[in-house]
Scaffold this motif. Sequence first.
Motif, mmCIF file in Angstrom:
data_model
loop_
_atom_site.group_PDB
_atom_site.id
_atom_site.type_symbol
_atom_site.label_atom_id
_atom_site.label_comp_id
_atom_site.label_asym_id
_atom_site.label_seq_id
_atom_site.Cartn_x
_atom_site.Cartn_y
_atom_site.Cartn_z
ATOM 1 N N GLU A 40 2.006 1.875 -3.531
ATOM 2 C CA GLU A 40 1.116 2.082 -4.517
ATOM 3 C C GLU A 40 0.651 3.511 -4.245
ATOM 4 O OE1 GLU A 40 -2.679 0.082 -3.811
ATOM 5 O OE2 GLU A 40 -3.863 1.327 -5.029
ATOM 6 N N GLU A 41 0.802 3.863 -3.127
ATOM 7 C CA GLU A 41 0.283 5.299 -2.764
ATOM 8 C C GLU A 41 1.443 6.244 -3.571
ATOM 9 O OE1 GLU A 41 -0.076 8.078 1.230
ATOM 10 O OE2 GLU A 41 -0.729 6.092 1.239
ATOM 11 N N SER A 101 -10.223 -4.257 -3.741
ATOM 12 C CA SER A 101 -9.096 -4.735 -4.018
ATOM 13 C C SER A 101 -9.379 -6.064 -4.920
ATOM 14 C CB SER A 101 -8.483 -5.567 -2.776
ATOM 15 O OG SER A 101 -8.669 -4.832 -1.577
ATOM 16 N N SER A 130 0.703 -1.251 -0.051
ATOM 17 C CA SER A 130 -0.029 0.030 -0.181
ATOM 18 C C SER A 130 0.832 1.413 0.193
ATOM 19 C CB SER A 130 -0.659 0.049 1.213
ATOM 20 O OG SER A 130 -0.130 0.163 2.397
#
Length: 1777
Positions: free
Chosen positions: A888-889, A950, A885
């Motif tokens: 991804e950010e 997701s 995550s």
Amino acid sequence: MAAAQTDRDPPSALCSEFLNFSAKDTASRWLAAADLQQEVYHHLSVYVPRIFCLGPRMGGSSREEQREELATQLLLLAPLEWLLLGEEPAAGLALLQEKNQPSPLCGHVFKVGEPTYSCRECAADATCVLCMQCFLGSVHKDHRYRMTTSGGGGFCDCGDAEAWKEGPYCEKHTPADGSRDLEEDPVAQLSSDMVARGYSIFSIILKYAVDMLTWEQEDQLPAGLEPQGKGDTYYCMLFNDEVHTYEQVIYTLQKAVNCSQKEAVSFATTVDRDGRKSVRYGDFQFCEQAKSVIVRNTSRQSKPLRVQVMHSSVVAHQCFALKVLSWLGQIIQYSDGLRRILCQVGLQKDPEGENSSFVDRLMLNDSKMWKGARNIYHQLLMNSLLMDLKYKKIFAIQFAKNYRRLQTDFMEDNHERVVSVTSLSVQLFTVPTMSDYVKDDHDREFSITDLSVQMFTVPSLGRMLMVEENLMTTIVRTFVDHLRHRDLQGRFQFDRYTAQQAFKFGRVQSLIGDLKYILISPPSDWTHQLRTKFLEGFDAFLELLKCMQGMDPVVRQVGQHIEMEPEWEAAFTLQMKLTHIISMIQEWCSTDEQVLIEAYKMCLSALSHCHSGLPDGEQPISLSLAGHCVDTFRYQVSQDKVSIHLPVCRLLAGLHVLLSRTEVASHFPEQLPLGELSPHLLIELPLRCLVLCAQVHAGMWRRNGFSLINQIYYYHNVKCRVEMFDKDIIMLQAGASMMDPNHFLMIVLSRFELFHVFSSSDIRKRYREANKDLVQQNTLIEEMLHLIIMIVGERYVAGVGQVEPFDEVRREIIHQLSIRPMAHSELVKALPENGNKETGLERVIDSVASFKKPGVTGRGLYELRPEWNKHFNLYFHHYSRADQSKAEEAQRKLRRQNGEDTALPPPVPPQLCPLFGSLVNLLQCDVLLAVEGAVLQWAVEPGGGGWTESMLQRVLHLVGMALLEEQQQLESSSRDDDITFNYTCKITRPGEAPSTSGSVLALLESLQNAPHLEVHKDMITWILKMVGNIKTIRERTSLTSTVTINQGQGPEETVRDKDKAERKRKAEMARLRREKIMAQMSEMQKHFINENKELFQQSMEELEASTSAAEHSPSSSELTCTSQVCVGPRRVGGAERRQLVTCILCQEEQEVRCQGRAMVLAAFVQRSTVLSKNRHRSLPAPERHDPLFMHPDLSLGIHTASCGHIMHATCWQRYFEAVQLKEQRRQQRLRGHTSYDVENGEFLCPLCECLSNTVIPLLPHTHTPDHSADHPSLEAWLKTTRQQIEAVNSAHRKPSEGASEGAEPEGFRATLSPQMLFSSSVSEMVTTFSMSAYKVGLKVNPNEQDQRVPVLSWSTCAYTIQSIERLLMDEGKPLFGSLPCRQDDCLSSLTRFSSACWTSAPLKTVHTHFIRLFSALLPDSQVEDTPCILDIDMFHLLVYSVLSYSALHSPDQSGHSFVDSGHLHLLHLITVAHLVQILLTSITEEVCMDQDSGGSEEEELTCQLYSTLRKHLGSVLPEVSSGWQLWSCVKLGILPFLRAAALFFHYLNSSVPPADLMVAGPGQWEALCSYLSLPSNLLLLHQSQHTLLEPLIHRWCCHPGVRRTLQGGGVLVRFPRESNRLIDLPEDYSILINQASSFTCPRSGGDKSRAPTLCLVCGSMLCSQSYCCQTDVDGEDVGACTAHTFTCGAGVGLFLRVRESQVLFVAGKTKGCFYPPPYLDDYGETDQGLKRGNPLHLCTERYEKIERLWRQHGIAEVIGHAQEANQTLVAIDWQHL
Ligand SMILES: [Zn+2]
Ligand SMILES: [Zn+2]
Ligand SMILES: [Zn+2]
Ligand SMILES: [Zn+2]
Ligand SMILES: [Zn+2]
Ligand SMILES: [Zn+2]
Ligand SMILES: [Zn+2]
């Protein structure tokens, strides 16, 4: 004990024998004897017991040792040397050495802690090391090298051609003639005589030594050694073991032999070091008694300590045996020939048979010997057998033969491990993490088995041992034998491991080390024999793996939580240790086709053996979905047993990849049993394991506790994953590539227990059916989709995809750096290491990242270059969920910043290898399409929580992968019929039953504009565009004629795209602007909140002149017309300004007034030696010390600092009481310290948490004096002052009569009762601070009656000003205006306080002080003990006398100008005294080289004064005639004094500084002098009052102290005093390590220090963190560092822990912290703990930062903040360091 005295030779008798003894005669007598051995033995039997072990101490004292040493040499060794050499030993040995042709091996044996170097580029393996000397002379110093500290033992590999790929010789060890035949027998160099004598002497000596060291009788000696008269003298000998702790041993000894704690500690230390120690000497009875007490006392919980009562002659012979072995080691250094002879003798087999050589006997008795003995003979082995290339081989074979037995002995032996001082608080430093748990243990340090590294790692030797002694098999079998606990299936069972077994397991692990050694370099060519033996070893290894397959199985716990966490570490430790071995074995296999094929077959059959019981009892079932059917059996991970340990499967997976990589599979398909493979069985166990992980993530295994969580963690962790998780994925890839993809996926669905979700006719049913735990099920679907992504997409393993290992590493790095920029060490940690601790990082990093250098803090970082962003894969298999995550950010943010869309499509994957080629079909198979369709359908109709984003994201990723695959195939193939992939076609088909929805493509199109899927919009757009592209390509390839049309469409489309992109970019820009504004606003808000706090927290460097300059500027503009003067009657005061301050606690504003409510400033008072010019001066005894005159060496001062935060005194008192109360309550609850010591008045500033221990009261400014009053001349003033002193004296003599008597000068009051100046609250605070300065400064209890109280307040004022003046000077800052507010406030309140502190003391005291101070200037016969002017620091004198002078006078307005005149005269007088002082001390002949005539007025006057001085003192002063030199010397010397005086009067009188002093630059001298009301030609002071001063100067010079000091009888301080700096550190850290390695503990006789620690202030090396160097400080035993701080730093210390590469700050006994060292590696990182081994270099900026911290007296504060921030630091017993 007395019994021992009678039958012992008095030492004198031995002495007389010394004189009569002739070694030469003895040797010739021996030579003539028929039986040499008998003669020698007889000699030894006579002398040995008379030299060694004569008393209770066994050579304890150094005198005793010397005597022993001498006697040994003269009486015992000398005859042997004569006999061997046949001539005078010294000459003989020199001759031997001269003739010797040394072998090129360096062979330097490493001491504990010595630096060793290995070349990452050239070393054959990580165990090849060089000593420092060789390294510096080698080519490797310019390579990428690694530095470590040796654990002791082992030797330098310089000169061993097999150890280095390149540059095996250093400059020193390069053979002179390269052609010299190494095979030549060195014995041939010796005369035949000597050879014969050598053989016989060496065999006698070896026999003797071996007999004695392996001797087990306590009371008897071997034949021929029995002494004639045997006395009743025994030793009670204590042996070490690892069961009992240091404390237990110490306690027991105190009881058993009735010794003091100190003696017991010393015994225990020696037992620990040498393995044994006699604790009592006397008759048998006496020793037996001690033994029984010890045994009784230690047998309660465990095996008792081993104690033997041994006859003194036995011990004596053992002592000599060790000496004689060392002697042998020395002798053979002189000659390779003698070394060879010794080797032959040592390995000579007795006809008696097996294992009868001396070396065998020693080896086999290794575990029975004590540590000291082992050390010595290991040393000899290293010096002899291992240094001789021929005999190294023979020895290695012998060693391998005995291997099993040695290891077994070692396993049983429990006298080893380093039970030691490490138990002393070290545990606290190491949080027991897994990494420590599996850290290489040093257990083997003292065992013979430790020698294996010296032999097994030599490739030729290792291979020979493998072939001839079948070593690999032996090691593996030995290993398996020692792990005896098995379950019914024969698997290892660790779960009920007891502590004892765990310990043995630790030992067993060293066998793995040996296995690693022999496998470390794969062979370049294979012989038939090597193949056979390797495969035999491989077979044994498979047996080991079979025992691990399926171990520690788990069953899901439902209902209740498990009661006891099952043991899991042992199994994982084993797995981790074996990881490298497994990889190495695979590497060996990859180098030979035949071996690979055989190994594969063996592994496969092992696996089917493991599987044999598998499907039984599990019912077969049949699954059908999307028109496909498959048979499998019923098994549910959530209900049945499952194990995470599958090493056999994983090894097979590894070999399978090798088949593909080496193309053996395609070359020899007929030899491979590929047809026998059952893909269903291959995938079964790895799949179960991965499903287990998914279920754990989904929270289905919560009741199984942390044990399982930990296992899952390590399964994925970088230390294990290569041979666990990664191989499971590969196995699934292998299986899937051999199966119908639909079948594969159905089995996956079934194992994930999700089959019903996708197979039921109405998918919506799932909402109703799955009501039990929808969240769990959703997670499982996500996990399953992720797994499919990985199976198809993970191709970066050479053999799976068409990549090189290089690509694999690069991909790891790209993905790590996609999370955020990282330091080198972080990257290293994220990558798996191979057996040589290499990750391959270096080869790759520069190609993908750019390096950003660190500043003074922080570390260097690598940043991914933008062109690599397109390789980012969101579903990278090594990402944890958190990593994913974060990445991804970060990636989305980056794309937004670049104005791109935020889709994160899969990157283009590499091609698969042929063996795995069919994997891609998974992407387009019907079952996957059905799954994709189902998920998309849920997304179209959201609601009910039956799906997650997701899930959708993963499906989109899979679709993207499929499209990429199709595009790639289309682009790379020329003809249409090559293309097997037609995903785009399939997704246009409408869904089949059971799902009745539309096609996948249709679903995607309808999702494109769904409002609830905004986040995924870009990705869907990307997919649809890809579909369009592929269509275009397909059309183009199928219809070549349409190509032109297609191309025609191109531009149109790009225009549209461009338009769209432009719009998007604009929108993005707008968004970014919005974000920026928002960020600014929130920043401002935050700023507003923190403003007050931050204002004060700003550190010194940051806060430059601005703030305090601003404060001064308005007033300075007011007064520009008058020249500014800070002292004397013309000065301008600051009382006109009202002082308004705000209390930080109640926020009320308050004016500072004498009679008002007291306001205080939080402050910290500490003793300081920062300015000390004499660290040898012992600290004064607190009770008798007279602090009135500060010595110019400033050896101990009192420093005051403040954070500048102001409170009401009452508010502060309330706050402090609350702190005290809290502390009391805390102490009741738990023991230990806080970061501050409440009992000593410490607290943290309530606002900034700065460490404080008192408060300074704020006082108003002084008034400006009446400028019209007249200023008395010096003469008049002196006269008046004398009268005043008279008056005071008489007043004190007759206190009853008051002050009325005599001529009392104007403004003067000889009264004894001081007028109340201050309100009670203010004066209370005045007393508070006075007491703090007194208490801290003298280290005494508070006592308001003590006369010295005011002196210490003045002292801290003077010292603090002096230290700040030095800092400003050295940093080149202007004297005024550059101090940060907090220091400015501190100095100002401190000075004003000091001027008022006399009010809290009796007037008489202050008067007496003034009289004494004054007498130093005007010698007064009535005052005794006045120091000479060389022993007085003039600035302190100035401050003290000015401040005490004020006390003499009425403080009311009337007397002000008079007091001011007095101040000015005092300043003038003291300045003259300082001039004299400087001329007396600082003029050296070197200074005055050249002569010049006709100088300025200053120069002439200086000359005059100097000659006056010479008149008084004569030749003690050098003759100097250069006025220029003298004057410049004086000017330089007096400057610090003038600057400090200016600061002092500035703060005292609140006078505005002149503009010239507020900037750095020229004109400082004149401005300074005029500010101080001094002539700029200071000599005029003397000149103008010549007649008055001449007699004074005469009397100063005639003080006897002056002559004495100048003649060298005291500490001579020269001016200006040079500023103290921290010691110089070497640029290269290894120099420090080397220094530290030769440092020995100063207390325990040449023993290595465990934690050598360098004092950065004075450069002393200390033996820290050890019992041996504990010292009693104020009734408490403290470690060497803490003890040192009390002599070197008045309680504060800065150290460098050399082995740890760590800076240590210590303050007092309870406080300390670690600080990053000023050494950085090339990647801009420190290496605390020296774990990484990169070369370290001094970073000057960082060292300067530490130095500044010290000079600013900031150490205590840093410690306070560190401890406050990190509470575990508080728990460390810093005083033991
Ligand atoms: Zn060397
Ligand atoms: Zn060398
Ligand atoms: Zn090299
Ligand atoms: Zn207040
Ligand atoms: Zn503060
Ligand atoms: Zn020191
Ligand atoms: Zn020591």
